[in-house]
Design an enzyme around this catalytic site. Structure first.
Site, PDB file in Angstrom:
ATOM      1  N   GLU A 136       0.839  -1.363   0.046  1.00 53.89           N
ATOM      2  CA  GLU A 136       0.081  -0.115   0.147  1.00 53.89           C
ATOM      3  C   GLU A 136       0.886   1.139   0.285  1.00 53.89           C
ATOM      4  OE1 GLU A 136      -3.630   1.555   2.634  1.00 53.89           O
ATOM      5  OE2 GLU A 136      -2.319   0.263   3.610  1.00 53.89           O
ATOM      6  N   LYS A 211      -9.370   2.667  -2.581  1.00 48.48           N
ATOM      7  CA  LYS A 211      -9.619   1.806  -1.057  1.00 48.48           C
ATOM      8  C   LYS A 211     -11.177   2.162  -0.856  1.00 48.48           C
ATOM      9  CE  LYS A 211      -7.337   1.667   3.049  1.00 48.48           C
ATOM     10  NZ  LYS A 211      -6.135   2.241   3.844  1.00 48.48           N
ATOM     11  N   CYS A 248      -5.886  -2.856   1.948  1.00 54.28           N
ATOM     12  CA  CYS A 248      -5.590  -2.836   3.527  1.00 54.28           C
ATOM     13  C   CYS A 248      -6.916  -3.083   4.266  1.00 54.28           C
ATOM     14  CB  CYS A 248      -4.917  -1.364   3.830  1.00 54.28           C
ATOM     15  SG  CYS A 248      -4.311  -1.396   5.396  1.00 54.28           S
TER      16      CYS A 248
END
Length: 404
Positions: A136, A211, A248
């Site tokens: 990330e 994300k 994540c």
């Protein structure tokens, strides 16, 4: 053993009481044949056997020693079929530390990371990796704990230096690269996003995913910089297979994993940045669970090292002010839909994980367990449709003996 201990209960150097990985502790202290059974439960079996190692050429092993990175490789098999040939894809995961102090000029920090990561990508290319994923926001320190807006300077558009570097290396090595960056959307008011750019084997950009879930826990003050993404759950059809990217914190949300599966993913990458005190007991479980539940491969990548910032910060959790997030514990690994998985990369060193994945295993596990067929999407969708309404009432059946 008398040594300094970090706040996440590892040693101050990022090891586990001087051991590089949990696996190293097991190997030293659990005797055979008990170790075989421990590994069978913790790592599963692929077609009745432990996941075997890939034979690595001498050049690569020498290179890993010279360049000081952990190099491991494993191969997942599938049953031979009469109507389909094997579909073996070699994936690669890169975990790495920052290369300069966070007080260095931004260009020096970024350029040093570029230099290190290009070495590791070249190693992946020499290992004949087909699809590679970086961690990330790989091109910068994970500075979102600080709330300092100066770090926004390192955000890039899709023509920026980090994506451009990866595009060149993708074309050089005929390799699909998942390149997670801090994105600046210049077409929409210079908005910042946490984004994974998917680059084809020919060097062109296939697309991007932003994300979906932004943490608000501990020092993860990311919503100071960017908010939840707006790209849904895209699956990217590449020359090597269909891939998704669950960035994540999305790994904590089962429906996020499910959506990539419903859209046809065969491999889902989980580029992450997470620290030992917060999440390490969860790390080995979540990607494996997702692979099982959704009948696809999952590749979990975490950055490594402790990143220290000049100005102390707090996060409203009652803890004293401090200068670092904690230790990013690496430990990247790959899990298959049959509940087998690789061991982890190092907890404290840069690393490259290789995994040969026969994508036929996805359909074979779908046929075996029939999770999609036995799922009740109609019930789930009905519940969710009611839940998002203001007048939602939980379906609770109360025992009459409890009274009013």
């Amino acid at each position: 053993m008398d040594e300094a201990v970090s706040k996440d209960n590892g040693a101050a150097d990022g090891t586990l009481a001087s051991y590089d990985r949990v696996e190293d502790i097991l190997e030293e202290f659990v005797p055979q044949p008990q170790l075989e059974q421990v590994k069978r439960v913790l790592y599963g079996h692929n077609r009745g056997q432990p996941v075997p190692k890939i034979a690595l050429c001498k050049h690569l092993t020498t290179l890993s020693k010279e360049k000081n990175f952990d190099l491991q490789g494993y191969a997942f098999d599938a049953a031979k079929e009469q109507l389909r040939a094997p579909r073996v894809v070699r994936i690669g995961l890169i975990q790495h530390s920052i290369q300069k102090e966070t007080t260095a000029p931004f260009t020096e920090q970024r350029d040093a990371i570029h230099s290190r990561v290009s070495e590791l990508i070249d190693a992946a290319g020499e290992a004949h990796v087909n699809v590679l994923c970086l961690q990330e926001t790989w091109h910068i320190p994970f500075a979102f704990c600080t709330r300092e807006k100066s770090w926004c300077e390192l955000a890039e558009n899709l023509l920026g230096p980090s994506v451009s570097m990866c595009r060149g290396l993708a074309e050089k090595w005929n390799m699909v690269i998942v390149c997670p960056i801090l994105e600046r959307d210049e077409m929409h008011g210079n908005t910042i996003w946490n984004t994974a750019v998917v680059i084809s084997h020919a060097g062109n950009i296939i697309g991007k995913h932003r994300k979906n879930h932004i943490p608000r826990v501990g020092d993860f003050n990311e919503s100071t910089y960017y908010m939840e993404g707006n790209t849904g759950h895209p699956v990217f059809e590449t020359i090597y297979g269909k891939i998704g990217v669950n960035i994540c914190y999305g790994r904590h949300h089962p429906l996020n994993w499910m959506a990539f599966g419903l859209n046809g993913a065969e491999i889902v990458f989980n580029p992450s940045a997470t620290v030992g005190e917060l999440s390490e007991p969860m790390w080995a479980i979540e990607a494996r669970n997702a692979a099982i539940a959704n009948s696809y491969y999952v590749a979990a990548i975490n950055r490594v090292g402790t990143e220290t910032f000049p100005n102390a910060f707090t996060s409203g959790d009652g803890k004293p002010s401090h200068h670092d997030f904690g230790h990013f514990y690496g430990s990247s690994y790959v899990s298959a839909p049959d509940a087998s998985r690789t061991p982890s990369l190092s907890r404290c060193r840069d690393g490259l994980m290789l995994a040969d994945c026969d994508l036929n295993l996805c359909q074979q596990l779908q046929d075996k367990w029939a999770f999609r067929m036995t799922a009740r999407y109609d019930l789930y969708s009905s519940l969710l449709a009611r839940y998002v309404r203001e007048d939602f009432v939980p379906q609770i059946v109360r025992d009459p003996s409890l009274g009013l």
